[in-house]
Enzyme design. Structure first.
Site, short mmCIF file in Angstrom:
data_model
loop_
_atom_site.label_atom_id
_atom_site.label_comp_id
_atom_site.label_asym_id
_atom_site.label_seq_id
_atom_site.Cartn_x
_atom_site.Cartn_y
_atom_site.Cartn_z
N ARG A 24 23.18 -50.83 43.30
CA ARG A 24 24.04 -49.90 42.52
C ARG A 24 25.42 -50.48 42.25
O ARG A 24 26.40 -49.74 42.14
CB ARG A 24 24.19 -48.54 43.22
CG ARG A 24 22.90 -47.77 43.24
CD ARG A 24 23.14 -46.26 43.21
NE ARG A 24 21.93 -45.61 43.67
CZ ARG A 24 21.81 -44.95 44.81
NH1 ARG A 24 22.86 -44.76 45.58
NH2 ARG A 24 20.66 -44.42 45.15
N ARG A 28 29.26 -45.63 39.78
CA ARG A 28 30.36 -44.68 39.82
C ARG A 28 31.59 -45.11 40.60
O ARG A 28 32.67 -44.54 40.40
CB ARG A 28 29.86 -43.35 40.40
CG ARG A 28 29.10 -42.51 39.40
CD ARG A 28 28.86 -41.12 39.96
NE ARG A 28 27.74 -41.08 40.88
CZ ARG A 28 27.52 -40.10 41.74
NH1 ARG A 28 28.37 -39.09 41.81
NH2 ARG A 28 26.48 -40.12 42.54
N ARG A 37 31.25 -43.77 31.28
CA ARG A 37 30.41 -42.62 31.64
C ARG A 37 31.07 -41.32 31.22
O ARG A 37 30.38 -40.34 30.87
CB ARG A 37 30.18 -42.67 33.15
CG ARG A 37 29.38 -41.55 33.76
CD ARG A 37 27.94 -41.53 33.32
NE ARG A 37 27.30 -40.40 33.99
CZ ARG A 37 27.43 -39.14 33.60
NH1 ARG A 37 28.13 -38.85 32.51
NH2 ARG A 37 26.86 -38.16 34.26
N ASP A 73 17.64 -46.38 35.29
CA ASP A 73 17.26 -45.46 36.36
C ASP A 73 15.78 -45.60 36.62
O ASP A 73 15.00 -45.82 35.68
CB ASP A 73 17.61 -44.01 35.97
CG ASP A 73 17.40 -43.07 37.14
OD1 ASP A 73 18.33 -42.94 37.96
OD2 ASP A 73 16.30 -42.50 37.27
N TYR A 150 9.14 -38.15 43.23
CA TYR A 150 10.03 -37.45 42.29
C TYR A 150 9.25 -36.54 41.36
O TYR A 150 9.67 -35.42 41.05
CB TYR A 150 10.84 -38.47 41.47
CG TYR A 150 12.03 -39.02 42.21
CD1 TYR A 150 13.17 -38.24 42.39
CD2 TYR A 150 12.03 -40.30 42.73
CE1 TYR A 150 14.27 -38.74 43.06
CE2 TYR A 150 13.13 -40.82 43.41
CZ TYR A 150 14.25 -40.02 43.58
OH TYR A 150 15.33 -40.51 44.25
#
Lengths: 349, 349
Positions: A24, A28, A37, A73, A150
């Site tokens: 990652r 963020r 973003r 993703d 998921y």
């Protein structure tokens, strides 16, 4: 070409210094990511090649890591199978397809990636041009078990009760769904390799919730099919599972090039379990980046020292970097790895 | 007296059959619990001896388990330290005391349990009378690290960033807080033993998020102080940590009577790590109770077979029973353990 220290370490060849990248790393915790973003939804970022490429490049420039990983993703191919996908800030993904029986599995497709997710391959092509040999590019996919969790749970889960109920009470439906996901993953990773991904990582984020027996019965066979179905050629395959200590000897049988482990198992212990026929990636605890910067050297050295037991070591965190991480602490880690990492034959980054 | 198969197994003495109890056996999966809970808040249940005793007895009658465990919450002594505590349905505990520095630690007290949580000891006395020797009663406490994590995070957490930030950036404040919690836990468990608890379990629910190195530095020394501070006499001490595979050799050094493990590590592997000087408790995956009842026999037999490697085995789940569990499946598990468990010397339940 192919002489990058990251790719050489994947192949257990001597390197000038231990390579590092961060799970990652595009994300963020970086203000430059937040800026882009802020103007685009997460899915827009994933699906717009120019934007996805831009945020993929950011950490390479900011941190000086030795590899880039495609910004995307793991649920992108799942959406292409016919599962509605949405992201709500702070809540994680929401998937809109209940699996109540075989009919729900039959309604899903095995998508042709060049047709259904062309933006991923376009992002890879843009990145290969942009990097011009500066750093290698890693593609990735979720492992079948994690993607299945998921789909069946409809998102992240705490105890995976819906998934276990399907697995245990309707095993034929579960296996049918897993087979479809497996075919999807194979096609998806092969398309990434075809487009220019120079290594691929399979993320089995949730494999560690299973007993070793259930892992071998319900998850491993499908990952094995994925590995067998890849047009590997010279492209290293990395396998990551979180909380993997007790399933590591099973993962070893997959025959991947690199086994990535979480922070719970010291690398010298992991090396005993997986042996000398595979490289190891990992595994600094991501929360250790909340140490004062002057302490990060010690954390890095401990991981490097244990990594000396492995046939080859690629430095990484034991899980994705956390959003509140100070980028300067990540830079301190990268610099420490390059300062203290094992020294061997000189090769370009 | 003291001849219960559960207590004998704790002491590694021969038993007529493998004993079983279930973590969170008094709880939401039982309709008779739901009925009482429907009329009372969770904290009212914990603090009203007659009600706490009633729900403690329910699973003994319904399931036929070999031990009762006091109905309470690990955060009860934390509230008594001066941390406001509330429970919101579905959200878990909410703790209302931020730890920003030493002054916030200084403001907390080490409560006298007979003064501040007399209802716990009263519940124990009621239960000892009610059971009249039918089953032994287990008392419990959270381990210092787990209680500290709740205080600092203000509740449950995903990545424990507040806790790690305190640990890494203000270690002296962390250690001061841990010392206060440790004293609280020692007094709390000794008061339970004094009131009649016939065994005590220390729950270190979150220890498994730490690297083995951090566990030994930041958590283990305090649990060691707890174990050393107990008026053990003839009272077995059980230690449970979730996700404990890689810290098990450290836990072994605590010198407790029983080490309880989660479902990720097979009991025969755990037995190799902890050796023959300690009993093992566990470890069926709680989600395996979502198997059809006829498959539960196989799950039980697999755990029992691996448990044969231990010096002594107490059957349990690898974590608390899940609220959506069908009680009939739990009964099937208890019956299977008593049917297939190792047979030895005949002793009362």
């Amino acid at each position: 070409m192919g002489d990058y220290r990251f790719l050489k370490a994947c192949r257990r060849e001597p390197v000038d210094v231990t390579p590092i990248w961060i799970m990652r790393q595009a994300g963020r915790y970086l203000p430059e990511y937040q800026k882009i973003r802020g103007k685009n939804s997460f899915l827009t970022l994933c699906k717009t090649p120019e934007l996805a490429a831009e945020v993929t490049i950011q950490p390479v420039e900011r941190l000086g890591v030795d590899a880039a990983i495609l910004f995307s993703d793991i649920l992108i191919p799942v959406e292409a199978m016919g599962v509605p996908l949405d992201f709500h800030d702070g809540k994680g993904p929401i998937l809109g397809k209940e699996i109540r029986g075989q009919a729900d599995v039959d309604a899903l497709s095995v998508p042709d990636p060049t047709d259904k997710v062309p933006f991923v391959m376009e992002t890879i092509r843009i990145l290969r041009k942009a990097f011009q040999g500066k750093v290698p590019l890693i593609g990735f996919s979720g492992a079948p078990f994690t993607l299945c969790s998921y789909i069946v749970e409809g998102g992240t889960s705490r105890n995976f009760i819906k998934l276990k109920t399907l697995m245990y009470q309707a095993p034929e439906v579960y296996r049918s769904l897993m087979t479809k996901i497996t075919k999807t993953v194979i096609a998806y990773l092969n398309a990434q390799i075809e487009a220019g991904a120079q290594a691929v990582q399979i993320f089995d984020t949730w494999a560690g919730i299973l007993t070793p027996g259930d892992y071998e019965e319900y998850a491993l066979p499908y990952t094995r099919q994925v590995v067998a179905g890849l047009s590997r050629g010279n492209t290293p395959v990395i396998h990551f599972a979180n909380d993997c200590a007790t399933i590591l000897s099973a993962i070893r049988t997959l025959g991947v090039d690199v086994i990535a482990v979480d922070w719970r198992i010291p690398l010298d212990v992991a090396a005993i379990v997986v042996g000398q026929g595979v490289a190891i990636q990992g595994n600094m605890d991501p929360t250790m980046l909340f140490h004062p910067p002057e302490k990060i050297d010690d954390c890095v050295r401990d991981v490097l020292r244990r990594g000396e037991s492995a046939a080859s070591h690629i430095f990484n965190l034991g899980h994705g970097i956390l959003p509140p991480t100070n980028p300067d602490h990540a830079i301190a880690m990268v610099e420490a790895v390059h300062r203290f990492g094992r020294k061997g034959m000189a090769v370009p980054r």
